[in-house]
Design a protein around this motif. Structure first.
Motif, PDB file in Angstrom:
ATOM      1  N   VAL A 163       0.865  -1.182   0.000  1.00 32.74           N
ATOM      2  CA  VAL A 163       0.000   0.000   0.000  1.00 32.74           C
ATOM      3  C   VAL A 163       0.901   1.232   0.000  1.00 32.74           C
ATOM      4  O   VAL A 163       1.761   1.380   0.879  1.00 32.74           O
ATOM      5  CB  VAL A 163      -0.911   0.015   1.250  1.00 32.74           C
ATOM      6  CG1 VAL A 163      -1.791   1.251   1.252  1.00 32.74           C
ATOM      7  CG2 VAL A 163      -1.744  -1.255   1.323  1.00 32.74           C
ATOM      8  N   TYR A 164       0.699   2.115  -0.983  1.00 35.15           N
ATOM      9  CA  TYR A 164       1.511   3.328  -1.131  1.00 35.15           C
ATOM     10  C   TYR A 164       0.611   4.546  -0.954  1.00 35.15           C
ATOM     11  O   TYR A 164      -0.478   4.601  -1.533  1.00 35.15           O
ATOM     12  CB  TYR A 164       2.148   3.375  -2.520  1.00 35.15           C
ATOM     13  CG  TYR A 164       3.026   2.191  -2.837  1.00 35.15           C
ATOM     14  CD1 TYR A 164       4.376   2.194  -2.517  1.00 35.15           C
ATOM     15  CD2 TYR A 164       2.498   1.061  -3.463  1.00 35.15           C
ATOM     16  CE1 TYR A 164       5.187   1.104  -2.815  1.00 35.15           C
ATOM     17  CE2 TYR A 164       3.296  -0.037  -3.759  1.00 35.15           C
ATOM     18  CZ  TYR A 164       4.642  -0.004  -3.428  1.00 35.15           C
ATOM     19  OH  TYR A 164       5.438  -1.081  -3.719  1.00 35.15           O
ATOM     20  N   PHE A 165       1.089   5.545  -0.194  1.00 32.28           N
ATOM     21  CA  PHE A 165       0.301   6.754   0.016  1.00 32.28           C
ATOM     22  C   PHE A 165       1.178   7.843   0.619  1.00 32.28           C
ATOM     23  O   PHE A 165       2.248   7.578   1.165  1.00 32.28           O
ATOM     24  CB  PHE A 165      -0.901   6.477   0.937  1.00 32.28           C
ATOM     25  CG  PHE A 165      -0.510   6.107   2.341  1.00 32.28           C
ATOM     26  CD1 PHE A 165      -0.521   7.045   3.350  1.00 32.28           C
ATOM     27  CD2 PHE A 165      -0.126   4.807   2.638  1.00 32.28           C
ATOM     28  CE1 PHE A 165      -0.146   6.699   4.645  1.00 32.28           C
ATOM     29  CE2 PHE A 165       0.242   4.454   3.920  1.00 32.28           C
ATOM     30  CZ  PHE A 165       0.233   5.400   4.934  1.00 32.28           C
ATOM     31  N   GLY A 166       0.699   9.068   0.511  1.00 33.62           N
ATOM     32  CA  GLY A 166       1.373  10.193   1.132  1.00 33.62           C
ATOM     33  C   GLY A 166       0.519  10.765   2.248  1.00 33.62           C
ATOM     34  O   GLY A 166      -0.704  10.650   2.236  1.00 33.62           O
ATOM     35  N   ALA A 167       1.171  11.389   3.216  1.00 32.88           N
ATOM     36  CA  ALA A 167       0.476  12.038   4.326  1.00 32.88           C
ATOM     37  C   ALA A 167       0.915  13.502   4.397  1.00 32.88           C
ATOM     38  O   ALA A 167       2.026  13.853   3.985  1.00 32.88           O
ATOM     39  CB  ALA A 167       0.775  11.331   5.639  1.00 32.88           C
ATOM     40  N   ASN A 168       0.040  14.340   4.915  1.00 28.67           N
ATOM     41  CA  ASN A 168       0.301  15.777   4.934  1.00 28.67           C
ATOM     42  C   ASN A 168       1.503  16.182   5.782  1.00 28.67           C
ATOM     43  O   ASN A 168       1.963  17.308   5.686  1.00 28.67           O
ATOM     44  CB  ASN A 168      -0.943  16.535   5.387  1.00 28.67           C
ATOM     45  CG  ASN A 168      -1.961  16.662   4.286  1.00 28.67           C
ATOM     46  OD1 ASN A 168      -1.837  16.044   3.234  1.00 28.67           O
ATOM     47  ND2 ASN A 168      -2.994  17.445   4.519  1.00 28.67           N
TER      48      ASN A 168
ATOM     49  N   THR B 248      10.629  19.531   1.659  1.00 30.95           N
ATOM     50  CA  THR B 248       9.752  20.679   1.886  1.00 30.95           C
ATOM     51  C   THR B 248       8.303  20.231   1.871  1.00 30.95           C
ATOM     52  O   THR B 248       7.928  19.324   1.144  1.00 30.95           O
ATOM     53  CB  THR B 248       9.952  21.767   0.809  1.00 30.95           C
ATOM     54  OG1 THR B 248       9.687  21.202  -0.471  1.00 30.95           O
ATOM     55  CG2 THR B 248      11.359  22.337   0.832  1.00 30.95           C
ATOM     56  N   VAL B 249       7.510  20.889   2.703  1.00 32.41           N
ATOM     57  CA  VAL B 249       6.088  20.585   2.818  1.00 32.41           C
ATOM     58  C   VAL B 249       5.322  21.891   2.685  1.00 32.41           C
ATOM     59  O   VAL B 249       5.735  22.921   3.229  1.00 32.41           O
ATOM     60  CB  VAL B 249       5.777  19.922   4.176  1.00 32.41           C
ATOM     61  CG1 VAL B 249       4.292  19.670   4.333  1.00 32.41           C
ATOM     62  CG2 VAL B 249       6.552  18.624   4.325  1.00 32.41           C
ATOM     63  N   GLU B 250       4.209  21.859   1.973  1.00 29.77           N
ATOM     64  CA  GLU B 250       3.331  23.028   1.847  1.00 29.77           C
ATOM     65  C   GLU B 250       2.322  22.959   3.001  1.00 29.77           C
ATOM     66  O   GLU B 250       1.384  22.160   2.964  1.00 29.77           O
ATOM     67  CB  GLU B 250       2.623  23.019   0.502  1.00 29.77           C
ATOM     68  CG  GLU B 250       1.594  24.099   0.311  1.00 29.77           C
ATOM     69  CD  GLU B 250       2.146  25.496   0.518  1.00 29.77           C
ATOM     70  OE1 GLU B 250       1.557  26.252   1.321  1.00 29.77           O
ATOM     71  OE2 GLU B 250       3.160  25.838  -0.113  1.00 29.77           O
ATOM     72  N   PRO B 251       2.488  23.803   4.036  1.00 27.74           N
ATOM     73  CA  PRO B 251       1.627  23.688   5.217  1.00 27.74           C
ATOM     74  C   PRO B 251       0.165  24.065   4.959  1.00 27.74           C
ATOM     75  O   PRO B 251      -0.709  23.624   5.688  1.00 27.74           O
ATOM     76  CB  PRO B 251       2.273  24.637   6.230  1.00 27.74           C
ATOM     77  CG  PRO B 251       3.062  25.598   5.412  1.00 27.74           C
ATOM     78  CD  PRO B 251       3.488  24.859   4.182  1.00 27.74           C
ATOM     79  N   GLY B 252      -0.115  24.843   3.930  1.00 28.74           N
ATOM     80  CA  GLY B 252      -1.486  25.261   3.649  1.00 28.74           C
ATOM     81  C   GLY B 252      -2.281  24.295   2.794  1.00 28.74           C
ATOM     82  O   GLY B 252      -3.443  24.543   2.499  1.00 28.74           O
ATOM     83  N   ALA B 253      -1.684  23.184   2.415  1.00 25.69           N
ATOM     84  CA  ALA B 253      -2.360  22.242   1.511  1.00 25.69           C
ATOM     85  C   ALA B 253      -3.253  21.284   2.284  1.00 25.69           C
ATOM     86  O   ALA B 253      -2.819  20.662   3.246  1.00 25.69           O
ATOM     87  CB  ALA B 253      -1.332  21.447   0.715  1.00 25.69           C
ATOM     88  N   ARG B 254      -4.470  21.164   1.851  1.00 27.02           N
ATOM     89  CA  ARG B 254      -5.367  20.188   2.457  1.00 27.02           C
ATOM     90  C   ARG B 254      -4.993  18.767   2.022  1.00 27.02           C
ATOM     91  O   ARG B 254      -5.209  17.807   2.743  1.00 27.02           O
ATOM     92  CB  ARG B 254      -6.799  20.500   2.043  1.00 27.02           C
ATOM     93  CG  ARG B 254      -7.811  19.770   2.839  1.00 27.02           C
ATOM     94  CD  ARG B 254      -9.182  20.324   2.564  1.00 27.02           C
ATOM     95  NE  ARG B 254     -10.122  19.766   3.513  1.00 27.02           N
ATOM     96  CZ  ARG B 254     -11.397  20.008   3.483  1.00 27.02           C
ATOM     97  NH1 ARG B 254     -11.892  20.801   2.561  1.00 27.02           N
ATOM     98  NH2 ARG B 254     -12.189  19.473   4.366  1.00 27.02           N
ATOM     99  N   LYS B 255      -4.468  18.666   0.825  1.00 26.92           N
ATOM    100  CA  LYS B 255      -3.962  17.395   0.304  1.00 26.92           C
ATOM    101  C   LYS B 255      -2.550  17.654  -0.217  1.00 26.92           C
ATOM    102  O   LYS B 255      -2.380  18.134  -1.329  1.00 26.92           O
ATOM    103  CB  LYS B 255      -4.855  16.876  -0.825  1.00 26.92           C
ATOM    104  CG  LYS B 255      -6.258  16.534  -0.389  1.00 26.92           C
ATOM    105  CD  LYS B 255      -7.085  16.019  -1.566  1.00 26.92           C
ATOM    106  CE  LYS B 255      -8.472  15.620  -1.111  1.00 26.92           C
ATOM    107  NZ  LYS B 255      -9.258  15.036  -2.213  1.00 26.92           N
ATOM    108  N   HIS B 256      -1.545  17.327   0.589  1.00 21.46           N
ATOM    109  CA  HIS B 256      -0.175  17.626   0.176  1.00 21.46           C
ATOM    110  C   HIS B 256       0.261  16.757  -0.999  1.00 21.46           C
ATOM    111  O   HIS B 256       0.911  17.242  -1.921  1.00 21.46           O
ATOM    112  CB  HIS B 256       0.810  17.461   1.332  1.00 21.46           C
ATOM    113  CG  HIS B 256       2.207  17.826   0.944  1.00 21.46           C
ATOM    114  ND1 HIS B 256       2.590  19.120   0.704  1.00 21.46           N
ATOM    115  CD2 HIS B 256       3.292  17.070   0.694  1.00 21.46           C
ATOM    116  CE1 HIS B 256       3.866  19.150   0.339  1.00 21.46           C
ATOM    117  NE2 HIS B 256       4.305  17.915   0.322  1.00 21.46           N
TER     118      HIS B 256
ATOM    119  N   ALA C   8       3.004  16.673  -5.642  1.00 18.93           N
ATOM    120  CA  ALA C   8       2.858  17.268  -4.319  1.00 18.93           C
ATOM    121  C   ALA C   8       2.537  18.753  -4.398  1.00 18.93           C
ATOM    122  O   ALA C   8       2.765  19.407  -5.417  1.00 18.93           O
ATOM    123  CB  ALA C   8       4.126  17.045  -3.500  1.00 18.93           C
ATOM    124  N   ALA C   9       2.022  19.260  -3.288  1.00 16.98           N
ATOM    125  CA  ALA C   9       1.706  20.683  -3.179  1.00 16.98           C
ATOM    126  C   ALA C   9       2.963  21.529  -2.997  1.00 16.98           C
ATOM    127  O   ALA C   9       2.896  22.752  -3.085  1.00 16.98           O
ATOM    128  CB  ALA C   9       0.743  20.914  -2.015  1.00 16.98           C
TER     129      ALA C   9
END
Length: 192
Positions: free
Chosen positions: A61-66, A88-96, A111-112
């Protein structure tokens, strides 16, 4: 399974339904079996909301988390096989992350943070990444001609399977959120 919020679409396998939650859990529920308590095959806690659909391929199972990581779990047990944290992570993204696409031992995910990634499905190592102009919300698609990703600003990117940019085309003045799909040499995308 309790008081949860789920934005992610569930995925059915032969034995389970797998769905992520805004609370940061991925649940695998038994399709067959006894009482409600026995319906939960396993759950896995991530470092952020799981707001997109998972991809299941060959028992994984492959997936990303915020929180900024892409995960690979064993479908039968929920055991973590690997976790790859992005820089880097986009903190404002509901779905990163977008829903991943797994093809020929590679995991493609947008990714966001305005990056498109190709990961090794066995190890989680980043094989290549490319910075695009806007968020990628739609699931990418792979054809014989290449790997395609669409951005929220209405552009379609085509990459070689080794990560070389082939071309960019403005396909809409509207955002592209819906997953891409392909049949043969034809590509279908829907804008907002």
């Amino acid at each position: 399974v309790g008081d949860i919020d789920a934005l992610a679409e569930p995925v059915l396998t032969e034995e389970r339904v797998i769905v992520g939650t805004m609370e940061g859990y991925l649940y695998a529920l038994q399709l067959k079996g006894g009482n409600v308590q026995q319906r939960i095959a396993w759950n896995f806690r991530t470092e952020g909301s799981v707001n997109t659909q998972v991809a299941v391929d060959e028992g994984r199972v492959y997936f990303g988390a915020n929180g900024g990581s892409v995960y690979c779990l064993d479908e039968a047990t929920g055991r973590k096989i690997w976790q790859t944290r992005m820089t880097t992570v986009e903190p404002g993204a509901r779905k990163h992350f977008s829903t991943p696409m797994v093809v020929d031992g590679k995991v493609y995910v947008g990714a966001a943070n305005r990056r498109f990634y190709c990961l090794d499905a066995q190890t989680g190592d980043v094989l290549w990444e490319y910075e695009v102009e806007d968020w990628i919300r739609s699931r990418p698609v792979v054809t014989a001609e290449g790997v395609y990703a669409a951005t929220v600003n209405g552009k379609l990117y085509c990459f070689s399977k080794t990560g070389k940019l082939q071309w960019i085309k403005v396909v809409s003045p509207h955002p592209i959120y819906a997953d891409l799909t392909a049949a043969g040499d034809r590509l279908l995308l829907t804008d907002s």
